[in-house]
Design an enzyme around this catalytic site. Structure first.
Site, mmCIF file in Angstrom:
data_model
loop_
_atom_site.group_PDB
_atom_site.id
_atom_site.type_symbol
_atom_site.label_atom_id
_atom_site.label_comp_id
_atom_site.label_asym_id
_atom_site.label_seq_id
_atom_site.Cartn_x
_atom_site.Cartn_y
_atom_site.Cartn_z
ATOM 1 C CG ASP A 61 -3.654 56.935 -21.917
ATOM 2 O OD1 ASP A 61 -3.976 57.863 -22.698
ATOM 3 O OD2 ASP A 61 -4.430 56.463 -21.070
ATOM 4 C CG ASP A 62 -3.270 61.547 -22.156
ATOM 5 O OD1 ASP A 62 -3.593 60.499 -21.554
ATOM 6 O OD2 ASP A 62 -4.071 62.490 -22.317
ATOM 7 C CG ASP B 230 -5.403 60.791 -12.382
ATOM 8 O OD1 ASP B 230 -5.101 60.606 -11.193
ATOM 9 O OD2 ASP B 230 -6.074 61.765 -12.755
#
Length: 167
Positions: free
Chosen positions: A103-104, A107
């Site tokens: 994933d980028d 969070d």
């Protein structure tokens, strides 16, 4: 008093930067897979993980690439994570052993927590990580503060932005 919105503490990532950082992620993952250092396949978490996954797949010469679609944001508001599309069952055999899930950004970790429950043997890699979700990812490149909003190139248009401090 600060009248800035939380997402205005921004970290702007260009296409060049995401490419460099994704290549760095590939180098960090090289020869670390369970099959004599090799990885069986990549699963990109859509949509943000698609560009980094493509770059990692190219750098590590991985031809089997699939996606898992998880929705955890509605615009800029985080919601409950839910799977909209799963990867091919053959790709994810053995709980994902030998599979890179990319994933980028991690969070809060809610997306990766959900995917990790489904595929506990996979290796989770992100380009960027925030402290609250860092424990959900096995490998990442850059850490940013929890209150930083990352602006990815696929979400931006060129426009004037006020300086961080001052008017």
């Amino acid at each position: 008093m600060n009248d800035r919105l939380p997402h205005e503490k921004g970290f702007h990532v260009s296409w060049d930067q995401i490419h460099r950082d994704s290549r760095a992620l590939a180098w960090r993952l090289d020869k670390r897979g369970p099959d004599d250092g090799a990885w069986r396949s990549i699963v990109a978490i859509t949509r943000g993980g698609m560009a980094p996954a493509m770059i990692v797949a190219r750098e590590l010469d991985i031809r089997k690439v699939d996606t898992i679609s998880v929705k955890s944001y509605d615009w800029q508001e985080q919601a409950s994570a839910k799977v909209l599309k799963s990867p091919d069952a053959d790709v994810m055999s053995d709980g994902g052993k030998g599979v890179l899930i990319i994933d980028d950004l991690v969070d809060t970790g809610k997306t990766l927590e959900l995917v990790r429950q489904l595929y506990p043997n996979a290796h989770f890699a992100t380009v960027y990580a925030k402290p609250q979700g860092r424990e959900m990812v096995d490998t990442f490149i850059t850490e940013v503060s929890q209150d930083t909003w990352i602006f990815f190139p696929w979400d931006m248009a060129l426009q004037y932005v006020r300086p961080y401090r001052g008017n």
